[in-house]
Design an enzyme around this catalytic site. Structure first.
Site, short mmCIF file in Angstrom:
data_model
loop_
_atom_site.label_atom_id
_atom_site.label_comp_id
_atom_site.label_asym_id
_atom_site.label_seq_id
_atom_site.Cartn_x
_atom_site.Cartn_y
_atom_site.Cartn_z
N ARG A 66 3.26 12.64 3.72
CA ARG A 66 3.67 13.99 4.12
C ARG A 66 4.44 14.62 2.98
O ARG A 66 5.46 14.09 2.56
CB ARG A 66 4.56 13.97 5.36
CG ARG A 66 3.84 13.56 6.60
CD ARG A 66 4.79 13.57 7.82
NE ARG A 66 4.00 13.56 9.01
CZ ARG A 66 3.62 14.63 9.68
NH1 ARG A 66 4.02 15.82 9.28
NH2 ARG A 66 2.87 14.53 10.74
N GLN A 101 -4.89 6.45 7.69
CA GLN A 101 -5.30 5.66 8.86
C GLN A 101 -4.66 6.27 10.09
O GLN A 101 -3.59 6.84 10.00
CB GLN A 101 -4.81 4.21 8.76
CG GLN A 101 -5.49 3.38 7.73
CD GLN A 101 -4.88 1.99 7.67
OE1 GLN A 101 -3.89 1.68 8.31
NE2 GLN A 101 -5.48 1.12 6.89
N ARG A 155 -3.59 11.92 5.77
CA ARG A 155 -3.62 10.75 6.66
C ARG A 155 -4.68 9.78 6.17
O ARG A 155 -5.83 10.13 5.98
CB ARG A 155 -3.90 11.17 8.09
CG ARG A 155 -3.92 9.98 9.03
CD ARG A 155 -3.80 10.36 10.46
NE ARG A 155 -2.49 10.95 10.71
CZ ARG A 155 -2.23 11.70 11.78
NH1 ARG A 155 -3.17 11.96 12.67
NH2 ARG A 155 -1.03 12.20 11.95
N LYS A 206 6.99 -2.55 12.53
CA LYS A 206 6.15 -3.21 13.52
C LYS A 206 6.48 -2.65 14.89
O LYS A 206 7.59 -2.21 15.14
CB LYS A 206 6.43 -4.72 13.54
CG LYS A 206 6.08 -5.43 12.27
CD LYS A 206 6.40 -6.91 12.42
CE LYS A 206 6.06 -7.67 11.16
NZ LYS A 206 6.35 -9.09 11.28
N PHE A 260 -2.62 20.86 6.97
CA PHE A 260 -1.45 21.60 6.52
C PHE A 260 -0.72 22.11 7.76
O PHE A 260 -1.34 22.73 8.62
CB PHE A 260 -1.89 22.77 5.64
CG PHE A 260 -0.77 23.51 4.99
CD1 PHE A 260 -0.04 22.94 3.97
CD2 PHE A 260 -0.44 24.79 5.41
CE1 PHE A 260 0.99 23.63 3.36
CE2 PHE A 260 0.60 25.48 4.80
CZ PHE A 260 1.31 24.90 3.78
N HIS A 286 0.82 -1.22 0.00
CA HIS A 286 0.00 0.00 0.00
C HIS A 286 0.85 1.27 0.00
O HIS A 286 0.43 2.30 -0.50
CB HIS A 286 -1.01 0.00 1.15
CG HIS A 286 -0.43 0.18 2.50
ND1 HIS A 286 0.07 -0.86 3.24
CD2 HIS A 286 -0.28 1.29 3.25
CE1 HIS A 286 0.50 -0.40 4.39
NE2 HIS A 286 0.31 0.89 4.42
N ARG A 344 0.17 3.71 15.16
CA ARG A 344 -0.21 2.98 13.95
C ARG A 344 -0.83 4.01 13.02
O ARG A 344 -2.02 4.31 13.09
CB ARG A 344 -1.19 1.87 14.27
CG ARG A 344 -1.49 1.00 13.08
CD ARG A 344 -2.39 -0.17 13.45
NE ARG A 344 -2.61 -0.99 12.30
CZ ARG A 344 -1.96 -2.13 12.08
NH1 ARG A 344 -1.07 -2.56 12.93
NH2 ARG A 344 -2.21 -2.83 10.99
#
Length: 147
Positions: free
Chosen positions: A101, A120, A118, A91, A127, A4, A96
Site C-alpha cells: 500500500r 495474494q 495486491r 499468523k 487506487f 517475500h 490472508r
C-alpha cells in the site's frame, strides 16, 4: 518477517536499473537494503495471538515468541526521503493478504489516497481515492478504482 516482504520492499524502492539483467536488479535491491537503518525495538510492534500457547505443537507453554510483527523503517535515499515503509506480518489474522500500500500525503480532514498492489490471494491493482460525492455536498467519499 517473511523474506517475500523484503523482496517486495526492495523491488518497490530500488532505482530503475540501467539494464534489466538479473545482476543489475540484484545489485539495486542490495543497495536498498544497504540504505536502510538498523531496525530498533522502538520501531516495532510485536504481539502474540490469544490461544497460541494452547496449540498442541507448542512445547514451551511460557513462550513469548511473537506471532505478529509490524515494523516501521525507511530507505535513506533522496527518492524516499521522509517516506516511512511499514512491514506487517502475522499468523492467525482475520485475512490472508499480501499487498503493498502506497499512501500519498493527505489533505487536512481526509484520509490519504492510496495505490494498492495486491499479490495474494487474488492479484490486482487498485487506487483508493477521496472523491467529492455527487450533488451539492462537498463531503468526500472514499472510493476504490480498480485497474
Amino acid at each position: 518477517l517473511q523474506n517475500h516482504l523484503l523482496q517486495v520492499l526492495t523491488l518497490l524502492a530500488m532505482d530503475t536499473p540501467t539494464n534489466w539483467t538479473s545482476d543489475e536488479i540484484r545489485n539495486n535491491k542490495v543497495n536498498v537494503l544497504k540504505n536502510m537503518p538498523t531496525i530498533k525495538l522502538e520501531d516495532c510492534l510485536l504481539g502474540q495471538y490469544d490461544g497460541y500457547k494452547d496449540d498442541p505443537t507448542i512445547e514451551n507453554r511460557d513462550t513469548v515468541s511473537p506471532t505478529y510483527a509490524c515494523i516501521r523503517t525507511k530507505v535513506n535515499t533522496p527518492r524516499w526521503e521522509g517516506v516511512p515503509f511499514i512491514l506487517e506480518a502475522g499468523k492467525a489474522l482475520n485475512e490472508r493478504v499480501c499487498e503493498v500500500r502506497l499512501h500519498f500525503r493527505s489533505s487536512p480532514n481526509s484520509q490519504p489516497n492510496a495505490l494498492v498492489i495486491r499479490l495474494q490471494p487474488t492479484p490486482k491493482v487498485f487506487f483508493t481515492a477521496n472523491l467529492k460525492t455527487p450533488g451539492f455536498s462537498s463531503t468526500p467519499a472514499s472510493t476504490h478504482l480498480g485497474v
